[in-house]
Design an enzyme around this catalytic site. Structure first.
Site, PDB file in Angstrom:
ATOM      1  N   CYS A 102       0.746  -1.352   0.252  1.00 47.74           N
ATOM      2  CA  CYS A 102       0.012  -0.033   0.071  1.00 47.74           C
ATOM      3  C   CYS A 102       0.943   1.216  -0.034  1.00 47.74           C
ATOM      4  O   CYS A 102       0.376   2.343  -0.082  1.00 47.74           O
ATOM      5  CB  CYS A 102      -1.171  -0.111   1.194  1.00 47.74           C
ATOM      6  SG  CYS A 102      -2.105  -1.440   0.977  1.00 47.74           S
ATOM      7  N   LYS A 122      -9.911   7.694   2.819  1.00 51.90           N
ATOM      8  CA  LYS A 122     -10.403   6.418   2.834  1.00 51.90           C
ATOM      9  C   LYS A 122     -11.922   6.183   3.119  1.00 51.90           C
ATOM     10  O   LYS A 122     -12.567   5.293   2.278  1.00 51.90           O
ATOM     11  CB  LYS A 122      -9.899   5.326   3.684  1.00 51.90           C
ATOM     12  CG  LYS A 122      -8.282   5.411   3.683  1.00 51.90           C
ATOM     13  CD  LYS A 122      -7.880   4.690   2.530  1.00 51.90           C
ATOM     14  CE  LYS A 122      -6.174   4.483   2.595  1.00 51.90           C
ATOM     15  NZ  LYS A 122      -5.383   5.748   2.568  1.00 51.90           N
ATOM     16  N   HIS A 176      -9.999   2.004   0.498  1.00 52.65           N
ATOM     17  CA  HIS A 176      -8.367   1.870   0.635  1.00 52.65           C
ATOM     18  C   HIS A 176      -8.126   1.285  -0.851  1.00 52.65           C
ATOM     19  O   HIS A 176      -8.440   0.190  -1.006  1.00 52.65           O
ATOM     20  CB  HIS A 176      -7.904   1.022   1.603  1.00 52.65           C
ATOM     21  CG  HIS A 176      -6.513   0.851   1.956  1.00 52.65           C
ATOM     22  ND1 HIS A 176      -5.902   1.340   1.129  1.00 52.65           N
ATOM     23  CD2 HIS A 176      -5.825   0.176   2.754  1.00 52.65           C
ATOM     24  CE1 HIS A 176      -4.504   1.293   1.421  1.00 52.65           C
ATOM     25  NE2 HIS A 176      -4.802   0.411   2.553  1.00 52.65           N
ATOM     26  N   PHE A 229       1.299   3.594   3.859  1.00 54.25           N
ATOM     27  CA  PHE A 229       2.220   2.744   4.701  1.00 54.25           C
ATOM     28  C   PHE A 229       1.706   1.372   4.063  1.00 54.25           C
ATOM     29  O   PHE A 229       0.511   1.016   3.885  1.00 54.25           O
ATOM     30  CB  PHE A 229       2.015   2.803   6.070  1.00 54.25           C
ATOM     31  CG  PHE A 229       1.971   4.073   6.500  1.00 54.25           C
ATOM     32  CD1 PHE A 229       3.207   4.963   6.268  1.00 54.25           C
ATOM     33  CD2 PHE A 229       1.337   4.453   7.519  1.00 54.25           C
ATOM     34  CE1 PHE A 229       3.502   6.148   7.044  1.00 54.25           C
ATOM     35  CE2 PHE A 229       1.427   5.913   8.285  1.00 54.25           C
ATOM     36  CZ  PHE A 229       2.936   6.682   7.774  1.00 54.25           C
ATOM     37  N   PHE A 239       2.117  -3.143   3.871  1.00 50.93           N
ATOM     38  CA  PHE A 239       2.580  -4.549   4.594  1.00 50.93           C
ATOM     39  C   PHE A 239       3.999  -4.731   4.350  1.00 50.93           C
ATOM     40  O   PHE A 239       4.645  -4.141   3.468  1.00 50.93           O
ATOM     41  CB  PHE A 239       1.806  -5.642   3.718  1.00 50.93           C
ATOM     42  CG  PHE A 239       0.515  -6.100   4.025  1.00 50.93           C
ATOM     43  CD1 PHE A 239      -0.176  -5.571   5.178  1.00 50.93           C
ATOM     44  CD2 PHE A 239      -0.111  -7.326   3.529  1.00 50.93           C
ATOM     45  CE1 PHE A 239      -1.465  -5.926   5.517  1.00 50.93           C
ATOM     46  CE2 PHE A 239      -1.616  -7.582   4.082  1.00 50.93           C
ATOM     47  CZ  PHE A 239      -2.132  -6.942   4.832  1.00 50.93           C
TER      48      PHE A 239
END
Lengths: 261, 395
Positions: free
Chosen positions: B162, B319, B324, B380, B382
């Site tokens: 992301c 969002k 997202h 930010f 994974f």
């Protein structure tokens, strides 16, 4: 023109356990006999993470480790991971699961499927909070990774570790993307020369796309070079192994190597 | 760092196609989220789906690249005169002097998901119309976009989950600084597919209501799709009022799918971005949060933001409007940041009814009309992968 120094080298492939142990083969002084991929240990990962990690990730972590000189702290080093296919095994399993009625993906499977899984595990393994990126550029993945890494080392006046790796996809995708064998390479690049420097790399871009110039004399190594995007690095590795200058071409990128005496 | 002019930009998401659609929805306080109606799925969640993609295949010379992700890329490129702006840059610089660096997490994997349902029952083979390189491979959208725009500079795709389409700005800034390129097309494209819808469901990170960033009762994300692009040029040759002033990247070294609980990596990315921009926290007028509306993300991001800014700077997550958009989340934030500077407003955090009392930063629950000169955008991902960007009015 980008100018950087090669401070460390790593390599893993079938019958090629490390850069150090394969130097004679790469230099053309010993025949390449092929063989098995060495056991992937990823010993730097905490045990729980190691159990969850994929073979693709362990390949990337093991090869990354090889390029770090003993006095260089992995926690200080920014990284560039590059791979055409990334986590091919997990992605295949997710596709298989999604084709069933239940569609039960496991949470670990899902977070392991991201293209930057190897980068994430490396950061956990080393405790490094440095910048890390993950690229995919199909067959140009090594060359574009090299450009990104060298550019970052040059512009930010620092050391950056390149890790290029690819595993053949599983069947049935393998038929559409026929890679020959797993292969991975790592290069630690630095803006300044040190006692570790093996060579000086210059990278420029030409307007003409010259394709990949630079082939391996050994038929087995040449098959490997053509059969894995990360193995496109082999002509550069061979020149480093022989400590000889080289002029290589990757598409528009012109890569020059001058050994450090 | 030397600022780079954002000389053209465009955004397509579930609020509509082009900048005006997003601007209008933000003005009208209208979310683009709807209950999941993605064909073939049965999930009790809300999604930010873009209408019409199913009926607009990529045709002509690039028809081999046809897949949901590249359809979305094409639709996105055709908005706001972006293609024309790139054409003009191509004439000025030459096609080989312009890089293409895009972010995606999904690429065209929806095609492969479909192909796996149509395997040959005897041989297991995928159907003959399966085109791996042009659809599934992560590079596909970069390859497609470079060809669509007739560019010949270096092309790459960043896939760091992301944060992907924020990281592209850092890569482009460095490449231009090396002198090997004069300009770069950057951005991100991420499209709905089963892997992300069912994957985030498996992680129990998906909300059954439209997502509620920073709300006390927030319980997960709404997944969306988007395509956004920006053209970056050196200040001496680019025209435009908004510039990329700084970038900051870091990793968490903590966990694959949970952020560092104290937001250490996030804080580092923000600090580095401000450092490169040569500004203090006091110069930031608006923080466009990553704000996914998961318990963990919003808490960790708040620790990082409030640790640096206290409650002095208005913050909001986009969002609740767009969902997202994963690999496109970074570019969505950048473009909304550009709109915020251009139109002098701070968008509200939509669906945030009661701000979590644990959250110490200033969450803008109402739209603020005020001068905005400098925006900090967070993304930010994974793997603990963080990227922050500072945008500002050209000085």
């Amino acid at each position: 023109m980008i100018r950087v120094f090669v401070e460390g080298v790593g390599m893993i492939g079938p019958g090629l356990s490390s850069w150090k142990e394969s130097r004679e083969i790469l230099a053309g002084r010993q025949a390449y006999a092929g063989g098995e991929l060495p056991r992937l240990l990823a010993s730097r990962l905490p045990a729980a993470e190691r159990r969850r990690s994929t073979a693709v990730t362990r390949l990337a972590i093991d090869v990354a480790e090889q390029a770090l000189p003993p006095d260089v702290n992995a926690g200080d080093i920014a990284t560039v991971f590059t791979s055409s296919g990334g986590e091919v095994e997990i992605i295949h399993r997710i596709f298989e699961e999604l084709a069933t009625v239940e569609r039960q993906i496991s949470p670990t499977q899902f977070h392991n499927s991201v293209h930057n899984a190897a980068s994430g595990y490396w950061s956990i393994a080393t405790g490094s909070r440095q910048a890390s990126t993950s690229l995919s550029c199909f067959d140009d993945s090594f060359a574009m990774g090299l450009l990104e890494t060298a550019g970052q080392a040059f512009v930010e006046d620092t050391k950056v570790l390149l890790v290029a790796y690819d595993f053949p996809p599983l069947d049935p995708i393998l038929r559409a993307r026929p890679l020959l064998a797993p292969f991975a390479v790592s290069l630690l690049l630095a803006s300044e020369r040190s006692e570790h420097s093996r060579g000086e790399l210059t990278i420029g871009l030409d307007t003409a796309n010259a394709g990949d110039i630079g082939h391996m004399d050994d038929a087995g190594l040449e098959a490997l070079r053509a059969g894995n995007p990360a193995a496109r690095s082999l002509p550069l590795l061979a020149a480093l192994a022989r400590s000889e200058p080289a002029e290589l071409s990757y598409g528009q990128a012109r890569v020059g190597l001058k050994p450090c005496a | 760092m030397q600022p780079l002019i954002i000389s053209a930009f465009t955004l397509t998401n579930c609020l509509g196609r082009g900048l005006n659609a997003t601007s209008a929805a933000l003005r009208e306080q209208r979310s683009g989220l709807r209950h999941c109606d993605f064909p073939g799925t049965e999930l009790d969640t809300y999604i930010g789906r873009i209408d019409g993609i199913e009926n607009e295949p990529v045709s002509g010379r690039l028809s081999d690249y046809d897949c949901r992700n590249n359809r979305l890329a094409r639709i996105g490129l055709e908005q706001d005169g972006f293609v024309q702006a790139v054409e003009s840059a191509r004439r000025r610089y030459g096609p080989e002097r312009i890089a293409v660096i895009l972010g995606t997490s999904t690429s065209g994997i929806l095609e492969t998901e479909s192909a796996y349902r149509r395997r040959n029952p005897e041989t297991g083979a995928l159907p003959p119309d399966f085109r791996y390189r042009q659809t599934q491979n992560t590079f596909s959208v970069g390859d497609f976009t470079r060809r669509y725009l007739d560019l010949q500079g270096p092309a790459s795709v960043v896939s760091t989950a992301c944060s992907s389409s924020s990281k592209v700005f850092a890569s482009a800034a460095r490449l231009i600084q090396t002198g090997l390129c004069d300009a770069a097309v950057v951005g991100g494209v991420d499209s709905l597919c089963f892997t992300t819808l069912y994957g985030f469901t498996a992680l129990e990170l998906v909300s059954s209501t439209p997502c509620r960033p920073a709300d006390a009762d927030r319980n997960g994300i709404s997944i969306g799709e988007a395509a956004g692009f920006a053209l970056l040029e050196k200040p001496e040759r680019g025209t435009g009022d908004i510039a990329l002033l700084g970038y900051g990247e870091s990793t968490d070294a903590y966990h694959m799918s949970s952020p560092h609980p104290d937001g250490l990596g996030a804080a580092e990315a923000m600090n580095k971005a401000m450092q490169r921009a040569g500004i203090d926290p006091g110069a930031i007028d608006y923080i466009n949060l990553h704000g996914t509306a998961t318990k963990a993300n919003d808490a960790a991001e708040d620790k990082a933001v409030s640790g640096i800014f206290g409650a002095a700077v208005p913050c909001s997550s986009i969002k609740g409007w767009t969902g997202h958009t994963l690999g496109a989340a970074g570019i969505v934030n950048v473009i909304v940041g550009c709109l915020s500077i251009r139109e002098n407003f701070v968008p509200r955090s939509l669906n945030t009814e009661r701000v979590d009392p644990e959250i110490a930063s200033w969450i803008a629950t109402e739209e603020l009309r005020r001068p905005v000169r400098t925006v900090l955008c967070n993304a930010f991902g994974f793997g603990g992968n963080n990227a922050s960007l500072v945008l500002g009015k050209r000085s």
